[in-house]
Design a protein around this motif. Structure first.
Motif, mmCIF file in Angstrom:
data_model
loop_
_atom_site.group_PDB
_atom_site.id
_atom_site.type_symbol
_atom_site.label_atom_id
_atom_site.label_comp_id
_atom_site.label_asym_id
_atom_site.label_seq_id
_atom_site.Cartn_x
_atom_site.Cartn_y
_atom_site.Cartn_z
ATOM 1 N N TYR A 42 -1.140 6.602 5.878
ATOM 2 C CA TYR A 42 -0.664 7.084 4.581
ATOM 3 C C TYR A 42 -0.811 8.602 4.500
ATOM 4 C CZ TYR A 42 0.402 6.450 -0.433
ATOM 5 O OH TYR A 42 0.980 6.456 -1.679
ATOM 6 N N ALA A 43 -1.952 9.122 4.932
ATOM 7 C CA ALA A 43 -2.180 10.570 4.891
ATOM 8 C C ALA A 43 -1.137 11.319 5.709
ATOM 9 C CB ALA A 43 -3.584 10.902 5.398
ATOM 10 N N ALA A 44 -0.699 10.719 6.815
ATOM 11 C CA ALA A 44 0.309 11.352 7.668
ATOM 12 C C ALA A 44 1.716 11.207 7.098
ATOM 13 C CB ALA A 44 0.253 10.746 9.070
ATOM 14 N N GLY A 45 1.877 10.389 6.067
ATOM 15 C CA GLY A 45 3.179 10.230 5.432
ATOM 16 C C GLY A 45 4.140 9.319 6.179
ATOM 17 N N ILE A 46 3.606 8.379 6.946
ATOM 18 C CA ILE A 46 4.436 7.446 7.719
ATOM 19 C C ILE A 46 4.698 6.218 6.846
ATOM 20 C CG2 ILE A 46 4.646 6.164 9.865
ATOM 21 C CD1 ILE A 46 2.457 8.090 10.998
ATOM 22 N N ALA A 47 5.839 6.225 6.152
ATOM 23 C CA ALA A 47 6.090 5.253 5.088
ATOM 24 C C ALA A 47 6.269 3.817 5.575
ATOM 25 C CB ALA A 47 7.305 5.680 4.277
ATOM 26 N N ARG A 48 7.179 3.546 6.465
ATOM 27 C CA ARG A 48 7.469 2.152 6.825
ATOM 28 C C ARG A 48 6.298 1.476 7.526
ATOM 29 N NH1 ARG A 48 12.862 4.382 7.749
ATOM 30 N NH2 ARG A 48 14.204 3.474 6.146
ATOM 31 N N ILE A 49 5.657 2.177 8.422
ATOM 32 C CA ILE A 49 4.500 1.602 9.119
ATOM 33 C C ILE A 49 3.367 1.379 8.123
ATOM 34 C CG2 ILE A 49 2.752 2.009 10.894
ATOM 35 C CD1 ILE A 49 4.962 3.367 12.529
ATOM 36 N N ARG A 50 3.218 2.309 7.176
ATOM 37 C CA ARG A 50 2.191 2.150 6.138
ATOM 38 C C ARG A 50 2.403 0.845 5.384
ATOM 39 N NH1 ARG A 50 3.576 5.442 1.491
ATOM 40 N NH2 ARG A 50 4.263 3.493 0.587
ATOM 41 N N SER A 51 3.642 0.560 5.016
ATOM 42 C CA SER A 51 3.933 -0.677 4.293
ATOM 43 C C SER A 51 3.647 -1.907 5.144
ATOM 44 C CB SER A 51 5.395 -0.684 3.841
ATOM 45 O OG SER A 51 5.614 0.366 2.921
ATOM 46 N N LEU A 52 3.952 -1.832 6.425
ATOM 47 C CA LEU A 52 3.667 -2.950 7.334
ATOM 48 C C LEU A 52 2.160 -3.185 7.441
ATOM 49 C CD1 LEU A 52 4.589 -5.076 9.406
ATOM 50 C CD2 LEU A 52 4.516 -3.263 11.125
ATOM 51 N N VAL A 53 1.396 -2.116 7.569
ATOM 52 C CA VAL A 53 -0.061 -2.222 7.667
ATOM 53 C C VAL A 53 -0.639 -2.787 6.372
ATOM 54 C CG1 VAL A 53 -2.196 -0.873 7.912
ATOM 55 C CG2 VAL A 53 -0.266 -0.451 9.442
ATOM 56 N N TRP A 54 -0.094 -2.372 5.232
ATOM 57 C CA TRP A 54 -0.532 -2.928 3.954
ATOM 58 C C TRP A 54 -0.278 -4.434 3.932
ATOM 59 C CZ3 TRP A 54 1.928 -5.698 0.132
ATOM 60 C CH2 TRP A 54 1.236 -5.853 -1.065
ATOM 61 N N PHE A 55 0.890 -4.848 4.411
ATOM 62 C CA PHE A 55 1.234 -6.272 4.441
ATOM 63 C C PHE A 55 0.255 -7.048 5.333
ATOM 64 C CE2 PHE A 55 3.519 -9.947 6.128
ATOM 65 C CZ PHE A 55 3.857 -10.584 4.947
ATOM 66 N N VAL A 56 -0.136 -6.482 6.462
ATOM 67 C CA VAL A 56 -1.104 -7.140 7.353
ATOM 68 C C VAL A 56 -2.443 -7.328 6.630
ATOM 69 C CG1 VAL A 56 -2.464 -6.869 9.480
ATOM 70 C CG2 VAL A 56 0.001 -6.394 9.493
ATOM 71 N N ALA A 57 -2.886 -6.299 5.909
ATOM 72 C CA ALA A 57 -4.138 -6.414 5.150
ATOM 73 C C ALA A 57 -4.028 -7.513 4.099
ATOM 74 C CB ALA A 57 -4.485 -5.080 4.488
ATOM 75 N N MET A 58 -2.898 -7.572 3.424
ATOM 76 C CA MET A 58 -2.708 -8.614 2.415
ATOM 77 C C MET A 58 -2.656 -9.999 3.054
ATOM 78 S SD MET A 58 -3.005 -7.091 -0.343
ATOM 79 C CE MET A 58 -2.660 -8.466 -1.397
ATOM 80 N N ALA A 59 -2.058 -10.104 4.228
ATOM 81 C CA ALA A 59 -2.030 -11.387 4.941
ATOM 82 C C ALA A 59 -3.459 -11.827 5.261
ATOM 83 C CB ALA A 59 -1.195 -11.279 6.208
ATOM 84 N N GLY A 60 -4.305 -10.878 5.675
ATOM 85 C CA GLY A 60 -5.710 -11.198 5.932
ATOM 86 C C GLY A 60 -6.406 -11.707 4.685
ATOM 87 N N LEU A 61 -6.153 -11.072 3.555
ATOM 88 C CA LEU A 61 -6.739 -11.510 2.291
ATOM 89 C C LEU A 61 -6.259 -12.918 1.933
ATOM 90 C CD1 LEU A 61 -8.236 -11.180 -0.382
ATOM 91 C CD2 LEU A 61 -6.350 -9.756 -1.180
ATOM 92 N N VAL A 62 -4.981 -13.172 2.106
ATOM 93 C CA VAL A 62 -4.430 -14.502 1.808
ATOM 94 C C VAL A 62 -5.047 -15.559 2.722
ATOM 95 C CG1 VAL A 62 -2.309 -15.888 1.897
ATOM 96 C CG2 VAL A 62 -2.294 -13.641 0.783
ATOM 97 N N MET A 63 -5.305 -15.217 3.967
ATOM 98 C CA MET A 63 -5.950 -16.158 4.892
ATOM 99 C C MET A 63 -7.327 -16.554 4.386
ATOM 100 S SD MET A 63 -4.776 -14.395 8.491
ATOM 101 C CE MET A 63 -5.734 -15.454 9.569
ATOM 102 N N VAL A 64 -8.083 -15.591 3.898
ATOM 103 C CA VAL A 64 -9.429 -15.904 3.383
ATOM 104 C C VAL A 64 -9.316 -16.803 2.156
ATOM 105 C CG1 VAL A 64 -11.573 -14.944 2.451
ATOM 106 C CG2 VAL A 64 -10.397 -13.776 4.338
ATOM 107 N N VAL A 65 -8.391 -16.481 1.259
ATOM 108 C CA VAL A 65 -8.211 -17.308 0.067
ATOM 109 C C VAL A 65 -7.747 -18.719 0.456
ATOM 110 C CG1 VAL A 65 -6.859 -17.571 -2.056
ATOM 111 C CG2 VAL A 65 -7.788 -15.328 -1.441
ATOM 112 N N ALA A 66 -6.845 -18.795 1.421
ATOM 113 C CA ALA A 66 -6.341 -20.124 1.856
ATOM 114 C C ALA A 66 -7.469 -20.997 2.388
ATOM 115 C CB ALA A 66 -5.257 -19.943 2.919
ATOM 116 N N ALA A 67 -8.456 -20.393 3.027
ATOM 117 C CA ALA A 67 -9.571 -21.175 3.560
ATOM 118 C C ALA A 67 -10.359 -21.866 2.447
ATOM 119 C CB ALA A 67 -10.499 -20.261 4.363
#
Length: 127
Positions: A99-124
């Motif tokens: 995000y600090a480097a201003g890389i928009a699309r990859i930033r959004s993908l990385v955010w999605f991966v973090a959210m997927a991890g959170l959803v995995m914990v909730v799903a458990a």
């Protein structure tokens, strides 16, 4: 492992807070920061992106911490929670410099991966 990763997420948050504050102070100055801050002093560029990244972390971290602790207390820890916590922590750590480097699309993908991890914990919790 999940509780250790929760501790790592806290460390990621602390680093983000300190990095964002240091970047903002470079723009705003210590005199303004030490004063009453009655007049807002906007920040821009990397400092503003670091501030937004930290605020974004603070939106998801309480949910993540609650999910990890709930999974622990409910004795639902296992591969799903381990991989979910690892994904969340790693992605949140990568999110800030991207995000600090201003890389928009990859930033959004990385955010999605973090959210997927959170959803995995909730799903458990429902297994």
């Amino acid at each position: 492992m999940e509780l250790k990763l929760l501790g790592c997420a806290v460390a990621v948050g602390l680093v983000q807070l300190l990095w964002a504050a240091a970047a903002a102070r470079r723009q705003q100055g210590l005199v303004w920061a030490a004063g009453p801050r009655d007049e807002p002093m906007p920040i821009s560029g990397v400092a503003a992106r670091l501030d937004r990244a930290f605020r974004n972390f603070m939106e998801t971290f309480p949910l993540f911490a609650t999910a990890v602790i709930a999974a622990y207390l409910a004795a639902k820890l296992g591969p799903l929670t381990m991989w979910g916590t690892a994904l969340y922590v790693i992605a949140r750590a990568l999110y800030v410099p991207i995000y600090a480097a201003g890389i928009a699309r990859i930033r959004s993908l990385v955010w999605f991966v973090a959210m997927a991890g959170l959803v995995m914990v909730v799903a458990a919790l429902f297994r």
